[in-house]
Design a protein around this motif. Sequence first.
Motif, PDB file in Angstrom:
ATOM      1  N   THR A  89      -3.173   6.012  -8.460  1.00 22.75           N
ATOM      2  CA  THR A  89      -3.785   6.242  -7.152  1.00 22.75           C
ATOM      3  C   THR A  89      -2.780   6.919  -6.229  1.00 22.75           C
ATOM      4  O   THR A  89      -1.566   6.888  -6.473  1.00 22.75           O
ATOM      5  N   LYS A  91      -2.077   5.796  -3.336  1.00 27.21           N
ATOM      6  CA  LYS A  91      -1.289   4.696  -2.766  1.00 27.21           C
ATOM      7  C   LYS A  91      -0.095   4.373  -3.655  1.00 27.21           C
ATOM      8  O   LYS A  91       1.010   4.154  -3.148  1.00 27.21           O
ATOM      9  N   ASP A  92      -0.298   4.354  -4.983  1.00 29.31           N
ATOM     10  CA  ASP A  92       0.827   4.100  -5.898  1.00 29.31           C
ATOM     11  C   ASP A  92       1.910   5.161  -5.718  1.00 29.31           C
ATOM     12  O   ASP A  92       3.097   4.849  -5.659  1.00 29.31           O
ATOM     13  N   TYR A  94       2.399   7.136  -3.081  1.00 32.65           N
ATOM     14  CA  TYR A  94       2.968   7.000  -1.746  1.00 32.65           C
ATOM     15  C   TYR A  94       4.000   5.873  -1.711  1.00 32.65           C
ATOM     16  O   TYR A  94       5.120   6.044  -1.215  1.00 32.65           O
ATOM     17  N   ASP A  95       3.642   4.718  -2.253  1.00 33.16           N
ATOM     18  CA  ASP A  95       4.561   3.579  -2.258  1.00 33.16           C
ATOM     19  C   ASP A  95       5.836   3.904  -3.028  1.00 33.16           C
ATOM     20  O   ASP A  95       6.939   3.556  -2.596  1.00 33.16           O
ATOM     21  N   PHE A  96       5.711   4.582  -4.156  1.00 36.16           N
ATOM     22  CA  PHE A  96       6.881   4.952  -4.960  1.00 36.16           C
ATOM     23  C   PHE A  96       7.790   5.902  -4.179  1.00 36.16           C
ATOM     24  O   PHE A  96       9.012   5.684  -4.092  1.00 36.16           O
ATOM     25  N   LYS A  98       7.888   6.509  -0.923  1.00 40.67           N
ATOM     26  CA  LYS A  98       8.415   5.844   0.280  1.00 40.67           C
ATOM     27  C   LYS A  98       9.590   4.939  -0.097  1.00 40.67           C
ATOM     28  O   LYS A  98      10.583   4.865   0.621  1.00 40.67           O
ATOM     29  N   ASN A  99       9.497   4.277  -1.255  1.00 42.24           N
ATOM     30  CA  ASN A  99      10.558   3.378  -1.718  1.00 42.24           C
ATOM     31  C   ASN A  99      11.876   4.119  -1.969  1.00 42.24           C
ATOM     32  O   ASN A  99      12.943   3.531  -1.851  1.00 42.24           O
ATOM     33  N   GLN A 103       9.455  10.512   3.369  1.00 39.00           N
ATOM     34  CA  GLN A 103       8.490  10.270   4.436  1.00 39.00           C
ATOM     35  C   GLN A 103       7.424  11.363   4.419  1.00 39.00           C
ATOM     36  O   GLN A 103       7.729  12.523   4.138  1.00 39.00           O
ATOM     37  N   LEU A 189      -3.093   7.760   5.922  1.00 40.73           N
ATOM     38  CA  LEU A 189      -2.256   6.639   5.470  1.00 40.73           C
ATOM     39  C   LEU A 189      -2.950   5.297   5.724  1.00 40.73           C
ATOM     40  O   LEU A 189      -2.752   4.354   4.954  1.00 40.73           O
ATOM     41  N   ASP A 190      -3.764   5.240   6.754  1.00 40.79           N
ATOM     42  CA  ASP A 190      -4.495   3.994   7.038  1.00 40.79           C
ATOM     43  C   ASP A 190      -5.541   3.682   5.982  1.00 40.79           C
ATOM     44  O   ASP A 190      -5.868   2.524   5.747  1.00 40.79           O
ATOM     45  N   LYS A 192      -5.521   5.176   2.659  1.00 43.85           N
ATOM     46  CA  LYS A 192      -5.082   5.505   1.303  1.00 43.85           C
ATOM     47  C   LYS A 192      -5.175   4.297   0.421  1.00 43.85           C
ATOM     48  O   LYS A 192      -5.365   4.260  -0.689  1.00 43.85           O
TER      49      LYS A 192
END
Length: 192
Positions: A89, A91-92, A94-96, A98-99, A103, A189-190, A192
């Motif tokens: 996804t 979100k996956d 994005y999270d990766f 961002k980690n 940005q 982002l809200d 995703k």
Amino acid sequence: MYMSGGTEIEREIRYKIDEEIKNRIINSSCPIEKATQCVDLCMGQYGFDSLEKLGYIIRLRNKSSKCIIESKRRLDDNSWSESKIVIPTMKDGYDFLKNIGLQPYLYINRIREVREIDVAKVYIDELEILGNFVEFELKEEYEFKDLDEYLKRIGINSKPEKLYGDIFKEKAKDPKFNEILNNTINNFLDVK
């Protein structure tokens, strides 16, 4: 686009178009993919300056519910080396990203139709916020000069446009446009 050791090489050029030229392109090319939504979220350490400082961009893309992380390394003004991996996804992805400290700085929501002419794949893009563009991705055996006759025939006589990211970067200097862009990123982002 062609493969080089698992990496695709793209040679592309784009133009802003109006409805009349869009219709000429449609009437003079063959369909490959019908129009679908394509969403890109570019992320980097240096925002819009990431390409200039690092020589590459990282983007998340969702097209027809297929999500990827893609790196695009600039080879020259109109050529790119691309590599991608499929992700579950956005979100996956994005999270990766961002980690590892990246940005979001650019969100592109478009309707993209893929067509073909003898020398190139043709991408007709209707971009939220920016308008209509056409992007020509040359086939391996052709050069940009091989597009000249086709461009004249369909009525494109303007200079090529910059990359979408560069267009957004320039327009983001306007506080009203920048606010619209930031709102679209935050809204994305809200949800995703």
